[in-house]
Every structure is written in C-alpha cells, then in structure tokens.
Design a protein around this motif. Structure first.
Motif, PDB file in Angstrom:
ATOM      1  N   GLY A  43       4.374   1.371  12.281  1.00  0.00           N
ATOM      2  CA  GLY A  43       4.834   1.819  10.976  1.00  0.00           C
ATOM      3  C   GLY A  43       6.334   1.849  10.769  1.00  0.00           C
ATOM      4  O   GLY A  43       6.799   2.158   9.678  1.00  0.00           O
ATOM      5  N   THR A  70       7.671  -0.199   7.702  1.00  0.00           N
ATOM      6  CA  THR A  70       6.980  -0.010   6.427  1.00  0.00           C
ATOM      7  C   THR A  70       7.922  -0.149   5.234  1.00  0.00           C
ATOM      8  O   THR A  70       8.989   0.462   5.200  1.00  0.00           O
ATOM      9  N   ALA A 129       2.472   0.717   0.418  1.00  0.00           N
ATOM     10  CA  ALA A 129       3.062   0.663   1.753  1.00  0.00           C
ATOM     11  C   ALA A 129       2.440  -0.479   2.545  1.00  0.00           C
ATOM     12  O   ALA A 129       1.223  -0.609   2.614  1.00  0.00           O
ATOM     13  N   GLN A 184       6.036   5.410   3.914  1.00  0.00           N
ATOM     14  CA  GLN A 184       4.600   5.723   3.925  1.00  0.00           C
ATOM     15  C   GLN A 184       4.347   6.993   3.126  1.00  0.00           C
ATOM     16  O   GLN A 184       3.395   7.072   2.351  1.00  0.00           O
ATOM     17  N   ASN A 228       1.720   5.877  11.328  1.00  0.00           N
ATOM     18  CA  ASN A 228       3.167   5.867  11.567  1.00  0.00           C
ATOM     19  C   ASN A 228       3.456   6.732  12.780  1.00  0.00           C
ATOM     20  O   ASN A 228       3.238   7.940  12.758  1.00  0.00           O
TER      21      ASN A 228
END
Length: 152
Positions: free
Chosen positions: A43, A46, A53, A106, A129
């Motif tokens: 993540g 992102t 996302a 995110q 994440n």
C-alpha cells in the motif's frame, strides 16, 4: 502520452508498460508516492485513479490516458492541507513515515465513501496498507479526527 495528474495535464514520453509509480516519481518529480514491495501488497504506492485508491506499482501508465490521477501532493487545496494530512500531524501518526502517503490516500478513499467510519470500517479499509512501525492506533485516531473535521 498525456496524463491528468493532480488536476494538471502532463505529458510523458515513456513505455506504456512502465508502472505509474515510476512515472510519478522519476518523470513528474512527485516523490510522495513510495515504492514499498513492488507487487501491490503493502500500500505504500497508493494513489487515486478516478477517485479510487489503487496501487501504482502495478498500474501500467498506458492504461491511464484520460484517467484522473491524484497523489498525496494533490490531495489538499493549494497551500492548504487536507483534513487527513492535518490529522496525521496532529496525532503524530508517522514514526518513520515511509508508508504514510499511501495510508493517507487509502484513508481518503475510505472517507469519500464512508464519511463517519467505525473502527471496524477503518480496520477493514486500511488492512491492505502495512506500517512496519505499527502506528495503527494513531492511524485510526487520525481518520476519526479527519472525519469529524470534514463533517463540520
């Protein structure tokens, strides 16, 4: 090819299979998006693509002509931090800070669809994440604070 990044049309001359992550960092000098694992599992990379996302390390730039791409640098208004960015500072979320831009992006996606998330909503949305420093309780607190700030 032309890309819409943070509300600006940008032209890049790269191979269409080049990951968006490297276009952002190396071609457009937007280093907030980070390389973490390279396989879309951590993540750190992102960004938002058309408001959702997505992991930029596995997204070929050739698939993105006409898409709206937002990085952590484009999340707030010019000269003003987004409520999440401010909450991250207020709650001292970052320890090493490496994953935090991906965490923020995110979280912004979560708040766009769930403006008043529960702890369970946050834990589910943020589960992909990773933070090696383990700042998850501060991340949750910052998301709740940002949600309150965005309401008022």
């Amino acid at each position: 090819m032309r890309l819409n990044v943070n509300g600006e049309t940008r032209e890049v001359d790269v191979a269409p299979d080049m990951p968006l992550l490297w276009v952002l960092r190396e071609e457009l000098n937007l280093p907030g998006t980070r390389y973490g694992c390279g396989v879309a599992q951590c993540g750190a990379c992102t960004v938002h693509i058309d408001g959702q996302a997505m992991r930029s390390c596995q997204m070929p730039v050739g698939d993105l002509e006409g898409a709206e791409i937002t990085t952590v640098e484009g999340l707030g208004e010019a000269g003003t931090l987004h409520a999440l960015q401010q909450a991250w500072i207020t709650h001292q979320v970052a320890q090493c800070g490496y994953c935090q831009s991906g965490q923020i992006m995110q979280a912004a996606d979560l708040l766009s669809t769930t403006p008043n998330p529960t702890d369970e909503d946050i834990d589910f949305a943020m589960s992909g994440n990773l933070c090696r420093c383990g700042t998850y309780p501060r991340i949750r607190a910052a998301i709740h604070a940002a949600a309150r700030a965005l309401e008022g």
